[in-house]
Scaffold this motif. Structure first.
Motif, PDB file in Angstrom:
ATOM      1  N   GLY A 121      -8.191  -3.060 -25.343  1.00  0.00           N
ATOM      2  CA  GLY A 121      -6.788  -2.944 -24.987  1.00  0.00           C
ATOM      3  C   GLY A 121      -6.558  -1.957 -23.860  1.00  0.00           C
ATOM      4  N   LEU A 122      -7.308  -0.840 -23.861  1.00  0.00           N
ATOM      5  CA  LEU A 122      -7.175   0.148 -22.792  1.00  0.00           C
ATOM      6  C   LEU A 122      -7.647  -0.423 -21.455  1.00  0.00           C
ATOM      7  CD1 LEU A 122      -8.350   3.408 -24.590  1.00  0.00           C
ATOM      8  CD2 LEU A 122      -6.041   2.883 -23.776  1.00  0.00           C
ATOM      9  N   VAL A 123      -8.739  -1.180 -21.489  1.00  0.00           N
ATOM     10  CA  VAL A 123      -9.231  -1.793 -20.253  1.00  0.00           C
ATOM     11  C   VAL A 123      -8.202  -2.792 -19.719  1.00  0.00           C
ATOM     12  CG1 VAL A 123     -11.050  -3.219 -19.234  1.00  0.00           C
ATOM     13  CG2 VAL A 123     -11.647  -1.450 -20.892  1.00  0.00           C
ATOM     14  N   LEU A 124      -7.640  -3.599 -20.608  1.00  0.00           N
ATOM     15  CA  LEU A 124      -6.606  -4.546 -20.177  1.00  0.00           C
ATOM     16  C   LEU A 124      -5.373  -3.813 -19.658  1.00  0.00           C
ATOM     17  CD1 LEU A 124      -6.810  -7.275 -22.969  1.00  0.00           C
ATOM     18  CD2 LEU A 124      -7.435  -7.523 -20.560  1.00  0.00           C
ATOM     19  N   ALA A 125      -5.046  -2.680 -20.293  1.00  0.00           N
ATOM     20  CA  ALA A 125      -3.910  -1.897 -19.807  1.00  0.00           C
ATOM     21  C   ALA A 125      -4.185  -1.359 -18.406  1.00  0.00           C
ATOM     22  CB  ALA A 125      -3.622  -0.748 -20.766  1.00  0.00           C
ATOM     23  N   GLY A 126      -5.422  -0.951 -18.153  1.00  0.00           N
ATOM     24  CA  GLY A 126      -5.784  -0.504 -16.813  1.00  0.00           C
ATOM     25  C   GLY A 126      -5.623  -1.614 -15.797  1.00  0.00           C
ATOM     26  N   PHE A 127      -6.070  -2.808 -16.153  1.00  0.00           N
ATOM     27  CA  PHE A 127      -5.889  -3.949 -15.242  1.00  0.00           C
ATOM     28  C   PHE A 127      -4.412  -4.217 -14.997  1.00  0.00           C
ATOM     29  CE2 PHE A 127      -4.845  -8.443 -14.967  1.00  0.00           C
ATOM     30  CZ  PHE A 127      -5.423  -8.750 -13.751  1.00  0.00           C
ATOM     31  N   GLY A 128      -3.613  -4.213 -16.081  1.00  0.00           N
ATOM     32  CA  GLY A 128      -2.185  -4.473 -15.937  1.00  0.00           C
ATOM     33  C   GLY A 128      -1.495  -3.435 -15.071  1.00  0.00           C
ATOM     34  N   ALA A 129      -1.906  -2.170 -15.229  1.00  0.00           N
ATOM     35  CA  ALA A 129      -1.307  -1.109 -14.412  1.00  0.00           C
ATOM     36  C   ALA A 129      -1.635  -1.302 -12.939  1.00  0.00           C
ATOM     37  CB  ALA A 129      -1.795   0.254 -14.895  1.00  0.00           C
ATOM     38  N   GLY A 130      -2.873  -1.669 -12.644  1.00  0.00           N
ATOM     39  CA  GLY A 130      -3.252  -1.905 -11.257  1.00  0.00           C
ATOM     40  C   GLY A 130      -2.495  -3.074 -10.653  1.00  0.00           C
ATOM     41  N   ALA A 131      -2.380  -4.172 -11.401  1.00  0.00           N
ATOM     42  CA  ALA A 131      -1.634  -5.326 -10.903  1.00  0.00           C
ATOM     43  C   ALA A 131      -0.163  -4.975 -10.711  1.00  0.00           C
ATOM     44  CB  ALA A 131      -1.779  -6.497 -11.869  1.00  0.00           C
ATOM     45  N   GLY A 132       0.372  -4.171 -11.624  1.00  0.00           N
ATOM     46  CA  GLY A 132       1.758  -3.745 -11.482  1.00  0.00           C
ATOM     47  C   GLY A 132       1.978  -2.898 -10.245  1.00  0.00           C
ATOM     48  N   LEU A 133       1.023  -2.021  -9.941  1.00  0.00           N
ATOM     49  CA  LEU A 133       1.130  -1.199  -8.731  1.00  0.00           C
ATOM     50  C   LEU A 133       1.122  -2.064  -7.476  1.00  0.00           C
ATOM     51  CD1 LEU A 133      -1.223   1.813  -9.595  1.00  0.00           C
ATOM     52  CD2 LEU A 133       1.274   1.874  -9.303  1.00  0.00           C
ATOM     53  N   ALA A 134       0.286  -3.095  -7.463  1.00  0.00           N
ATOM     54  CA  ALA A 134       0.261  -3.998  -6.307  1.00  0.00           C
ATOM     55  C   ALA A 134       1.601  -4.706  -6.147  1.00  0.00           C
ATOM     56  CB  ALA A 134      -0.867  -5.014  -6.469  1.00  0.00           C
ATOM     57  N   SER A 135       2.161  -5.175  -7.255  1.00  0.00           N
ATOM     58  CA  SER A 135       3.465  -5.841  -7.191  1.00  0.00           C
ATOM     59  C   SER A 135       4.553  -4.874  -6.734  1.00  0.00           C
ATOM     60  CB  SER A 135       3.825  -6.419  -8.564  1.00  0.00           C
ATOM     61  OG  SER A 135       2.921  -7.434  -8.939  1.00  0.00           O
ATOM     62  N   LEU A 136       4.490  -3.632  -7.229  1.00  0.00           N
ATOM     63  CA  LEU A 136       5.483  -2.631  -6.832  1.00  0.00           C
ATOM     64  C   LEU A 136       5.381  -2.326  -5.341  1.00  0.00           C
ATOM     65  CD1 LEU A 136       7.679  -0.648  -7.722  1.00  0.00           C
ATOM     66  CD2 LEU A 136       5.872   1.015  -8.214  1.00  0.00           C
ATOM     67  N   LEU A 137       4.155  -2.273  -4.827  1.00  0.00           N
ATOM     68  CA  LEU A 137       3.957  -2.017  -3.401  1.00  0.00           C
ATOM     69  C   LEU A 137       4.644  -3.074  -2.553  1.00  0.00           C
ATOM     70  CD1 LEU A 137       2.531  -0.595  -0.987  1.00  0.00           C
ATOM     71  CD2 LEU A 137       0.562  -2.089  -1.428  1.00  0.00           C
ATOM     72  N   LEU A 138       4.457  -4.353  -2.904  1.00  0.00           N
ATOM     73  CA  LEU A 138       5.087  -5.428  -2.127  1.00  0.00           C
ATOM     74  C   LEU A 138       6.597  -5.459  -2.348  1.00  0.00           C
ATOM     75  CD1 LEU A 138       3.723  -7.523  -0.237  1.00  0.00           C
ATOM     76  CD2 LEU A 138       2.144  -6.256  -1.680  1.00  0.00           C
ATOM     77  N   THR A 139       7.050  -5.098  -3.542  1.00  0.00           N
ATOM     78  CA  THR A 139       8.491  -5.063  -3.804  1.00  0.00           C
ATOM     79  C   THR A 139       9.175  -4.017  -2.936  1.00  0.00           C
ATOM     80  OG1 THR A 139       8.159  -5.801  -6.094  1.00  0.00           O
ATOM     81  CG2 THR A 139      10.239  -4.709  -5.578  1.00  0.00           C
ATOM     82  N   VAL A 140       8.538  -2.859  -2.794  1.00  0.00           N
ATOM     83  CA  VAL A 140       9.131  -1.762  -2.027  1.00  0.00           C
ATOM     84  C   VAL A 140       9.027  -2.022  -0.529  1.00  0.00           C
ATOM     85  CG1 VAL A 140       8.936   0.691  -1.474  1.00  0.00           C
ATOM     86  CG2 VAL A 140       8.772  -0.073  -3.848  1.00  0.00           C
ATOM     87  N   ARG A 141       7.844  -2.409  -0.068  1.00  0.00           N
ATOM     88  CA  ARG A 141       7.632  -2.578   1.362  1.00  0.00           C
ATOM     89  C   ARG A 141       8.212  -3.902   1.878  1.00  0.00           C
ATOM     90  NH1 ARG A 141       4.241   0.401   4.418  1.00  0.00           N
ATOM     91  NH2 ARG A 141       3.824  -1.431   5.690  1.00  0.00           N
ATOM     92  N   GLY A 142       8.050  -4.947   1.104  1.00  0.00           N
ATOM     93  CA  GLY A 142       8.574  -6.241   1.511  1.00  0.00           C
ATOM     94  C   GLY A 142       7.736  -6.975   2.537  1.00  0.00           C
ATOM     95  N   HIS A 143       6.751  -6.317   3.114  1.00  0.00           N
ATOM     96  CA  HIS A 143       5.930  -6.946   4.148  1.00  0.00           C
ATOM     97  C   HIS A 143       4.673  -6.131   4.350  1.00  0.00           C
ATOM     98  CE1 HIS A 143       4.540  -7.713   8.312  1.00  0.00           C
ATOM     99  NE2 HIS A 143       4.937  -8.953   8.067  1.00  0.00           N
ATOM    100  N   LEU A 144       3.552  -6.819   4.522  1.00  0.00           N
ATOM    101  CA  LEU A 144       2.305  -6.173   4.927  1.00  0.00           C
ATOM    102  C   LEU A 144       1.765  -6.913   6.137  1.00  0.00           C
ATOM    103  CD1 LEU A 144       0.311  -5.403   1.640  1.00  0.00           C
ATOM    104  CD2 LEU A 144       1.500  -3.793   3.123  1.00  0.00           C
ATOM    105  N   PRO A 145       1.333  -6.198   7.169  1.00  0.00           N
ATOM    106  CA  PRO A 145       0.770  -6.878   8.338  1.00  0.00           C
ATOM    107  C   PRO A 145      -0.593  -7.483   8.024  1.00  0.00           C
ATOM    108  CG  PRO A 145       0.528  -4.503   8.551  1.00  0.00           C
ATOM    109  CD  PRO A 145       1.340  -4.729   7.311  1.00  0.00           C
ATOM    110  N   HIS A 146      -0.990  -8.452   8.858  1.00  0.00           N
ATOM    111  CA  HIS A 146      -2.307  -9.090   8.717  1.00  0.00           C
ATOM    112  C   HIS A 146      -2.495  -9.615   7.286  1.00  0.00           C
ATOM    113  CE1 HIS A 146      -2.932  -7.098  12.531  1.00  0.00           C
ATOM    114  NE2 HIS A 146      -2.865  -5.916  11.956  1.00  0.00           N
ATOM    115  N   ALA A 147      -1.533 -10.411   6.807  1.00  0.00           N
ATOM    116  CA  ALA A 147      -1.525 -10.835   5.410  1.00  0.00           C
ATOM    117  C   ALA A 147      -2.763 -11.645   5.040  1.00  0.00           C
ATOM    118  CB  ALA A 147      -0.261 -11.649   5.125  1.00  0.00           C
ATOM    119  N   GLY A 148      -3.177 -12.570   5.898  1.00  0.00           N
ATOM    120  CA  GLY A 148      -4.353 -13.373   5.586  1.00  0.00           C
ATOM    121  C   GLY A 148      -5.604 -12.536   5.475  1.00  0.00           C
ATOM    122  N   ARG A 149      -5.795 -11.632   6.430  1.00  0.00           N
ATOM    123  CA  ARG A 149      -6.962 -10.756   6.394  1.00  0.00           C
ATOM    124  C   ARG A 149      -6.913  -9.818   5.188  1.00  0.00           C
ATOM    125  NH1 ARG A 149      -6.451  -8.872  11.121  1.00  0.00           N
ATOM    126  NH2 ARG A 149      -7.832 -10.365  12.152  1.00  0.00           N
TER     127      ARG A 149
END
Length: 420
Positions: free
Chosen positions: A274-302
């Motif tokens: 459960g802790l390992v899965l929580a770590g994965f979920g936290a990391g995925a959540g951080l990635a989603s939060l990053l895109l939610t806040v920034r709204g755009h990342l350059p060089h998206a395909g790369r």
């Protein structure tokens, strides 16, 4: 419909982009989607509990996996339905059917003890409905907001999924504790029901090609072939769909059945897993939060390809980390990289697809991860039993890495950008 072969995103429709986090339409859709996903999580807890109580472990396993087969068989057809009828109508209809089915089973369990058959039937209904619901969900965001906001919307959707994962299981457990499986099913149905009026209240905008997506066109079979041609002839979509499929195929085994077997092998127990899965979920959540806040990342395909390639290294390394704390850290990194790649890939898929084909494109992209990959989990378990966790994690990581290699090797995808 002429097949698009350019690597540039489709042009905006002329409506200026309102920030997605301030757009009432997007926020109503997000509320509906979140409520529906939380309801799904509660439903799966209720289904697993009821199946275990009503039958043997093997029978419960069959019930839990019953939805995967119709989802895999019908997914491509679901994309055709979403494009012909319109994604908003399909999502509203799907949630209505799921709500009615879950509440019907809840009432049946309140009144009697019918055994496994209604649970198996419910799982089959959910799988069939998911086959049209998921492509429609993928086709809906471009009709809610402008192209420049789609990365942010994908981030918001990722946050909704993480929220549902965190809250759904405790709510389902609470429902079971208070009133058994019947109460948990009733709670799931009510949560899904909340989404319906919210979705009905949303007025979506038509995109340039929407007129071709209405009934009266050629047969569904020709529509499906037209969608496949659209993907095959596109310099971005063809390698992107392949990269998504390889990444998901290499990811599902290790992070599901493989992780359970690894935790047992290391002596971490269910709490450690459960802790390992929580770590994965936290990391995925951080990635989603990053895109939610920034709204755009350059060089998206790369960036998507690089994240997928780095994530495969982390997946392979997870099997060789002896300590639980280290495994949690590696899982957090996997979640961050996989989440970043997934959000960017989803946004690229939506901005480079022709609107009239978007349901079919989404269905093809999701076929492996949502339809076929779950069916491969028994094979992953058998492979771990035969060769051990290390070789299976490394082989899965290699498959995932092929997706990153495709994204970086094909110029059209590597140079693909998201509109601002």
């Amino acid at each position: 419909m002429t097949t698009t072969a350019t690597a540039q995103p489709r042009a905006a429709t002329g409506t200026p982009d309102r920030p997605a986090h301030r757009d009432p339409r997007v926020l109503r859709w997000l509320g509906a989607y979140t409520s529906s996903m939380v309801g799904d999580s509660v439903y799966y807890i209720a289904l697993s509990w009821a199946a275990v109580r009503a039958g043997t472990p093997a029978q419960a396993g069959l019930v839990m996996s019953a939805s995967a087969l119709p989802r895999a068989v019908l997914m491509l057809g679901g994309g055709v339905v979403a494009d012909r009828i319109g994604p908003r109508r399909v999502v509203i209809g799907s949630d209505t059917v799921r709500c009615a089915a879950v509440l019907a089973v809840a009432a049946l369990l309140f009144l009697s003890s019918p055994g496994l058959w209604p649970l198996a039937l419910l799982a089959l209904v959910f799988g069939a409905v998911d086959a049209v619901f998921m492509p429609a969900v993928g086709a809906l965001p471009p009709r809610l907001t402008g192209p420049g906001q789609l990365a942010r919307v994908q981030g918001m959707r990722g946050l909704a999924i993480r929220f549902a994962n965190v809250t759904g299981a405790p709510l389902g457990g609470l429902g079971v504790a208070v009133g058994g499986a019947a109460a948990a099913f009733a709670l799931a149905g009510l949560l899904i029901a909340v989404s319906v009026p919210l979705l009905i209240s949303i007025r979506i905008r038509e995109l340039p090609s929407d007129a071709t997506a209405r009934p009266g066109r050629p047969t569904p079979w020709r529509d499906l072939k037209d969608g496949l041609r659209h993907i095959r002839g596109h310099r971005v979509l063809a390698p992107l769909v392949l990269a998504i499929a390889l990444g998901d195929l290499g990811f599902v085994g290790p992070l599901n059945v493989g992780l359970a077997l690894l935790a047992d092998e290391r002596g971490w127990g269910a709490s450690g897993m459960g802790l390992v899965l929580a770590g994965f979920g936290a990391g995925a959540g951080l990635a989603s939060l990053l895109l939610t806040v920034r709204g755009h990342l350059p060089h998206a395909g790369r960036a998507a390809g690089s994240a997928l390639l780095a994530g495969c290294v982390a997946i392979g390394a997870l099997a060789f980390v002896p300590q639980l704390a280290g495994a949690v850290g590696v899982a957090l990194l996997i979640g961050l990289l996989a989440g970043l790649s997934g959000v960017l890939s989803g946004a690229l898929l939506q901005t480079h697809s022709d609107p009239a084909h978007l349901g079919r494109v989404t269905s093809v992209a999701g076929l492996v991860s949502l339809g076929l990959a779950p069916l491969s989990m028994p094979l992953s378990a058998a492979a771990v039993g035969a060769w051990g966790t290390g070789p299976v994690f490394v082989a899965s990581a290699a498959v995932c890495g092929l997706g990153g290699a495709v994204a970086l090797a094909v110029p059209g995808l590597r140079r693909a950008e998201l509109p601002r």
